[in-house]
Each structure stands twice: as C-alpha cells, then as structure tokens.
Design an enzyme around this catalytic site. Structure first.
Site, PDB file in Angstrom:
ATOM      1  N   CYS A 139      90.609 -39.446  40.674  1.00 10.82           N
ATOM      2  CA  CYS A 139      91.008 -40.838  40.484  1.00 10.82           C
ATOM      3  C   CYS A 139      92.496 -40.907  40.161  1.00 10.82           C
ATOM      4  O   CYS A 139      93.110 -39.920  39.735  1.00 10.82           O
ATOM      5  CB  CYS A 139      90.216 -41.464  39.336  1.00 10.82           C
ATOM      6  SG  CYS A 139      88.443 -41.545  39.635  1.00 10.82           S
ATOM      7  N   TRP A 156      85.840 -34.068  22.688  1.00  8.09           N
ATOM      8  CA  TRP A 156      85.932 -32.646  22.999  1.00  8.09           C
ATOM      9  C   TRP A 156      86.582 -31.865  21.863  1.00  8.09           C
ATOM     10  O   TRP A 156      86.078 -30.817  21.455  1.00  8.09           O
ATOM     11  CB  TRP A 156      86.716 -32.475  24.299  1.00  8.09           C
ATOM     12  CG  TRP A 156      86.853 -31.057  24.754  1.00  8.09           C
ATOM     13  CD1 TRP A 156      85.953 -30.356  25.498  1.00  8.09           C
ATOM     14  CD2 TRP A 156      87.930 -30.164  24.493  1.00  8.09           C
ATOM     15  NE1 TRP A 156      86.421 -29.076  25.717  1.00  8.09           N
ATOM     16  CE2 TRP A 156      87.634 -28.948  25.107  1.00  8.09           C
ATOM     17  CE3 TRP A 156      89.129 -30.282  23.795  1.00  8.09           C
ATOM     18  CZ2 TRP A 156      88.476 -27.851  25.052  1.00  8.09           C
ATOM     19  CZ3 TRP A 156      89.969 -29.194  23.741  1.00  8.09           C
ATOM     20  CH2 TRP A 156      89.634 -27.989  24.368  1.00  8.09           C
ATOM     21  N   GLU A 193      94.019 -42.261  37.685  1.00  5.46           N
ATOM     22  CA  GLU A 193      94.338 -41.965  36.288  1.00  5.46           C
ATOM     23  C   GLU A 193      94.489 -40.459  36.065  1.00  5.46           C
ATOM     24  O   GLU A 193      95.378 -40.018  35.332  1.00  5.46           O
ATOM     25  CB  GLU A 193      93.254 -42.515  35.345  1.00  5.46           C
ATOM     26  CG  GLU A 193      93.113 -44.013  35.370  1.00  5.46           C
ATOM     27  CD  GLU A 193      92.046 -44.501  36.345  1.00  5.46           C
ATOM     28  OE1 GLU A 193      91.458 -45.561  36.078  1.00  5.46           O
ATOM     29  OE2 GLU A 193      91.779 -43.814  37.364  1.00  5.46           O
ATOM     30  N   CYS A 240      86.931 -40.727  34.040  1.00  9.13           N
ATOM     31  CA  CYS A 240      88.305 -40.960  33.583  1.00  9.13           C
ATOM     32  C   CYS A 240      88.335 -41.376  32.117  1.00  9.13           C
ATOM     33  O   CYS A 240      89.214 -40.946  31.365  1.00  9.13           O
ATOM     34  CB  CYS A 240      88.989 -42.010  34.441  1.00  9.13           C
ATOM     35  SG  CYS A 240      89.412 -41.392  36.083  1.00  9.13           S
ATOM     36  N   CYS A 297      86.751 -45.313  35.553  1.00  7.14           N
ATOM     37  CA  CYS A 297      85.365 -44.868  35.698  1.00  7.14           C
ATOM     38  C   CYS A 297      84.973 -44.049  34.465  1.00  7.14           C
ATOM     39  O   CYS A 297      85.810 -43.730  33.618  1.00  7.14           O
ATOM     40  CB  CYS A 297      85.210 -44.039  36.980  1.00  7.14           C
ATOM     41  SG  CYS A 297      85.945 -42.389  36.895  1.00  7.14           S
TER      42      CYS A 297
END
Length: 160
Positions: A74, A147, A76, A111, A108
């Site tokens: 994408c 994360w 981004e 992203c 999305c």
C-alpha cells in the site's frame, strides 16, 4: 528500519474514546500533497492510491501503492520505505488519497498495524472531505497488539 524498541510507556491508551485531549489539527498541506500526487502519478491500475507522511522535522515524504495481483504494498507502506531512504525515522502524520478524485481513504488493517508498530504516536487523517479529522493511529486499532510491548530486551534473555 525496525519498529521501535519496547518501552514501558509504548502502549496506546486502552480506551481512546474516553480521552479528553483536544482534537489534533488536520494537516491540510499533507492532504494537498497526497491529492496532487494521486492526480499526477496514479494512472491505470498499477498505482491507485497516494500517501503523504509528515516527518517530525516538517519534511513531507510521498509515495504511491504498487498494485499487483499477488498483493503489492500500500502507499502508506511505500511511504515508510521512502522516508527511511531520506533518513526520516519519525513520522508524525500520514494521509492516503485515492485516485479518480476518491479523496482521503482510511488505511487498511495491515497498514494500521504497521503504522502503529513503527510510529505509535502517529496521527492519521481520515474522513470525508467536509469532515476530515486527524486521529491517533491507536484509535484506528482498538484493543490493538503493540509489537514493541511483546519484545524482550537484551537484559531479559530468552524465555525458558
């Protein structure tokens, strides 16, 4: 560029809707940059979305998606890579704009997760043209997985 190291304060507010912070201003220059790129570089089916990111130092980095039937990146994500090539490692705002005058489009799910992992304090411009708003990326992923919060630092050693 790897996502930031874990820190005790890296988790987003678990209840962003309850936040009493004033709304973050929309970066209209960023929207114009992505809109201009979408109008000039998004032709055909290979490039259909443009993105613009704002670095902490004020620079703007732009990119377009790379469509491919196998799942190209994408806009981004391409912008994150473009920023890295320019020595930018701290984006503070991001917007994506669709081709054919589609206007601002939300990121999305993939992203959203990548933006949160790389730039937890990032604001994303979303909404229709007459009601654009700038929201923390964490608000786009309620109950999100962060994360950095799940990585061991060197002093912790490997799990047993």
């Amino acid at each position: 560029m790897t996502p930031p190291s874990p820190s005790p304060n890296s988790s987003p507010d678990p209840n962003p809707a309850a936040s009493t912070a004033a709304p973050h201003p929309v970066d209209h220059e960023l929207v114009r940059a992505a809109t201009a790129l979408a109008a000039t570089a998004c032709r055909g089916d290979n490039h259909t979305v443009a993105a613009a990111g704002r670095a902490r130092d004020g620079r703007i980095v732009t990119a377009v998606n790379v469509y491919h039937f196998t799942g190209g990146p994408c806009a981004e994500l391409v912008a994150i890579g473009a920023a890295a090539t320019q020595g930018i490692d701290d984006l503070v705002a991001m917007v994506a704009v669709g081709d054919r005058d589609r206007g601002v489009i939300p990121p999305c799910g993939r992203c959203r997760q990548v933006l949160l992992d790389y730039f937890p304090a990032l604001h994303v411009v979303v909404g229709p043209a007459d009601r654009l708003r700038s929201v923390p990326v964490a608000e786009l992923l309620p109950e999100s997985y962060v994360w950095a919060d799940h990585q061991l630092d060197a002093s912790q050693g490997a799990p047993e």
